[in-house]
Design a protein around this motif. Structure first.
Motif, mmCIF file in Angstrom:
data_model
loop_
_atom_site.group_PDB
_atom_site.id
_atom_site.type_symbol
_atom_site.label_atom_id
_atom_site.label_comp_id
_atom_site.label_asym_id
_atom_site.label_seq_id
_atom_site.Cartn_x
_atom_site.Cartn_y
_atom_site.Cartn_z
ATOM 1 N N UNK A 270 -0.643 30.879 39.208
ATOM 2 C CA UNK A 270 -1.804 30.915 40.076
ATOM 3 C C UNK A 270 -2.086 29.536 40.668
ATOM 4 N N UNK A 271 -2.768 29.555 41.798
ATOM 5 C CA UNK A 271 -3.196 28.338 42.459
ATOM 6 C C UNK A 271 -4.663 28.496 42.812
ATOM 7 N N UNK A 272 -5.438 27.438 42.653
ATOM 8 C CA UNK A 272 -6.874 27.503 42.932
ATOM 9 C C UNK A 272 -7.281 26.301 43.770
ATOM 10 N N UNK A 327 -12.604 34.374 46.655
ATOM 11 C CA UNK A 327 -12.190 34.012 45.310
ATOM 12 C C UNK A 327 -11.363 32.754 45.436
ATOM 13 N N UNK A 328 -11.582 31.756 44.614
ATOM 14 C CA UNK A 328 -10.945 30.468 44.831
ATOM 15 C C UNK A 328 -9.588 30.356 44.151
ATOM 16 N N UNK A 329 -9.013 31.468 43.699
ATOM 17 C CA UNK A 329 -7.692 31.453 43.073
ATOM 18 C C UNK A 329 -6.830 32.576 43.631
ATOM 19 N N UNK A 330 -5.541 32.282 43.750
ATOM 20 C CA UNK A 330 -4.541 33.302 44.050
ATOM 21 C C UNK A 330 -3.652 33.443 42.824
ATOM 22 N N UNK A 331 -3.398 34.679 42.379
ATOM 23 C CA UNK A 331 -2.651 34.932 41.151
ATOM 24 C C UNK A 331 -1.469 35.843 41.449
#
Length: 612
Positions: A270-272, A327-331
């Motif tokens: 994930x990246x945030x 949403x501040x993350x991509x998973x």
């Protein structure tokens, strides 16, 4: 042989207030058996608003001999517990301790549903229940809450057009019996709330946003950084902020289970972005060659693949509510299987990275390497800790609240193991009395040897050997503990298990290590630099250590030594050689952060320096 059995049920009374106890019991067999019930009470933890009960029952047998069996069975003679007399002398006492209680509740019930105790022809029928009611409750709870938002018109009011921000709010509350610190995470709308605030012993409190967000969010002139309040409830704690435009991308990951040969597991990269500017980019994962990727079985497969490298495209990551939800993350979510050729102890690596834009205030967290240790069911003495953490040191965030331990054991002998016990000394950095038993593979009795040493007894387990029945030759016990607040970066939490099979010497497990991770020194001085290859030896150091720069082209470096509060305590400019001898001229023993940087070639290296 004839045996005399006496059962005493005793509950140690630490504190009681308006206790009502109801006891139901039955005991009639013969004159050799006596049964006595003494109800006790519980104690209260006012600091955490909790009740705890501490009780035990004792089975006393006279005239027994070594290896006599005591069975505790239900009315239909289903065996619930089996106790073995392990003492060589005549007579035997068995103590069962129980500790527990409902957090914040005012009612506690303890039931004993084991109806018969049998030993050498003697039978004791028992049935009893305890009901204990505490009046009044020791604690009442109140609420704090408010909004964290982008204040578009700088009026410090949460208006309809203002966007919410997803940030932590830290509250420090003072009570007559102590201080409580809590972190509240804002939800998607930018609102936060916390309901576990005691009102009966509350004195004052303050709420603030941690300084890690200062790079992205400014404070309007009409607002203050810290809000103080002295009464509850406090539901108008608003934090208006302005957007400064910077971002901070960071990569993280987790997997669902142990890494075993030819056993699939799920991996979630994930990246945030905790900044306020929306950013679109690419998440990249480089898999170990011994990991097999299956896109069909993946819950969120990669958008593209080149060899062992997977790519995802993400868009509009931001900590600000843009009106249509955010949403501040991509998973990502991928299905991986270790190659059957991997062995116990092998380390598989996964490299994770994302873009490094110029507006990113901290490039050091835009990439990471995950080390996955291969385990296998054939290993009889594994100790695991969750979360696993990163690297051999098991780095975990300083916000980690709990650690879960699992001790696995296996009988690899050539005959069944009659009795097994597992000894565990709890780490020193946990909250006292936070121990919680989660699960176990076989019937087990826990026993406290001291206030931090617990023994898990598996009496009469009869665990088959792996040669006869590999599948059923395994066992385990799992428990959970809470970590103390505000542990210093670099703090190591170590735990080792000792497994005893019958009368054999202890099998010592591996030491499970968790380490509180260090703050990013790049964010301490706002430098955004690429990695520099540096070796430091000796480390730990006493009188001196040698910094060696291995990939240098332009020799003009700056060395800084920084303590864990972020204070620069040593600085040396214009280092123009590939080796620099640092002499200790007054540093106290402890952990520091070193930082070597070269602005002209946009490179930097940070790491841990230990002074003995």
């Amino acid at each position: 042989m004839k045996t005399t059995i006496t059962l005493l049920s005793i509950f140690a009374l630490f504190w009681s207030n308006s206790i009502f106890s109801q006891i139901t019991l039955a005991s009639t067999v013969n004159n050799n058996i006596q049964f006595q019930v003494n109800p006790g009470g519980f104690f209260q933890d006012e600091l955490n608003c909790m009740y705890f009960g501490n009780g035990q029952y004792i089975i006393q047998l006279n005239n027994t001999i070594l290896n006599d069996s005591i069975f505790i069975v239900s009315n239909n003679y289903t065996v619930q517990d089996t106790i073995i007399d392990t003492t060589p002398t005549s007579g035997f006492s068995y103590v069962f301790n129980s500790v527990g209680g409902p957090g914040g509740n005012d009612f506690y019930q303890l039931s004993h549903d084991k109806n018969k105790i049998i030993c050498n022809g003697d039978t004791l029928d028992i049935s009893y229940n305890f009901y204990m009611d505490f009046q009044p409750p020791i604690c009442t709870f109140s609420q704090i809450g408010g909004n964290v938002f982008i204040d578009n018109n700088n009026d410090c009011l949460s208006n309809a057009g203002d966007q919410g921000i997803s940030l932590y709010v830290t509250t420090v509350a003072n009570y007559s019996v102590g201080t409580k610190t809590t972190s509240n995470y804002s939800n998607f709308s930018g609102a936060f709330n916390e309901t576990q605030f005691k009102s009966n012993t509350f004195l004052s409190a303050s709420a603030s946003i941690p300084s890690i967000y200062n790079f992205a969010f400014g404070i309007p002139s009409c607002a203050t950084p810290i809000l103080n309040f002295s009464s509850l409830p406090a539901t108008n704690l608003d934090f208006p902020r302005t957007c400064l435009g910077d971002i901070d991308l960071s990569v993280h990951n987790y997997n669902t289970q142990n890494i075993r040969p030819n056993i699939p597991f799920s991996y979630f990269p994930q990246v945030s972005n905790i900044g306020c500017t929306a950013f679109s980019g690419t998440l990249q994962v480089v898999l170990d060659p011994l990991l097999i990727y299956d896109s069909v079985l993946s819950v969120n497969p990669a958008d593209s693949q080149i060899g062992n490298t997977l790519f995802w495209n993400y868009s509009n990551l931001t900590n600000v509510n843009l009106g249509a939800g955010y949403w501040n993350s991509f998973v990502g979510g991928i299905h991986l299987t270790p190659d059957n050729s991997v062995n116990i102890g092998d380390i598989l690596t996964i490299q994770l990275s994302t873009d490094m834009p110029g507006i990113d205030v901290d490039l050091s967290n835009n990439s990471s390497i995950t080390y996955l240790e291969v385990v296998n069911s054939y290993d009889p003495n594994i100790k695991e800790v969750f979360p696993k953490g990163n690297g051999p040191e098991g780095y975990i965030p300083d916000t980690t609240e709990k650690l879960t331990y699992v001790i696995h054991f296996q009988n690899t002998g050539n005959a069944p193991a009659l009795n097994i016990s597992v000894l565990d000394t709890l780490p020193g950095n946990i909250v006292p009395n936070s121990f919680r038993l989660l699960s176990n593979s076989h019937l087990m009795n826990p026993q406290w040897l001291t206030n931090n040493i617990v023994q898990f007894n598996f009496p009469n387990i009869n665990l088959v050997d792996s040669t006869s029945d590999e599948v059923n030759s395994h066992g385990y016990v799992s428990f959970e503990v809470e970590l103390q607040n505000n542990l210093n970066p670099g703090t190591e939490i170590k735990n080792t298990g000792y497994i005893y099979f019958d009368n054999n010497p202890a099998i010592v497990t591996n030491t499970a290590i968790s380490t509180i991770e260090f703050p990013s020194t790049a964010s301490l001085n706002n430098n955004s630099l690429n990695n520099l290859d540096v070796s430091v030896a000796p480390n730990p150091m006493k009188d001196y250590t040698l910094f060696k720069i291995n990939n240098s082209e332009n020799l003009n470096y700056k060395l800084e030594i920084i303590d864990l509060t972020g204070k620069i305590i040593f600085s040396q400019d214009n280092i123009n050689q590939s080796e620099y001898l640092f002499e200790n001229s007054g540093l106290n023993s402890g952990v520091y952060i070193y930082q070597l940087s070269n602005l002209s070639v946009n490179m930097m290296k940070t790491g841990k320096l230990v002074v003995q």
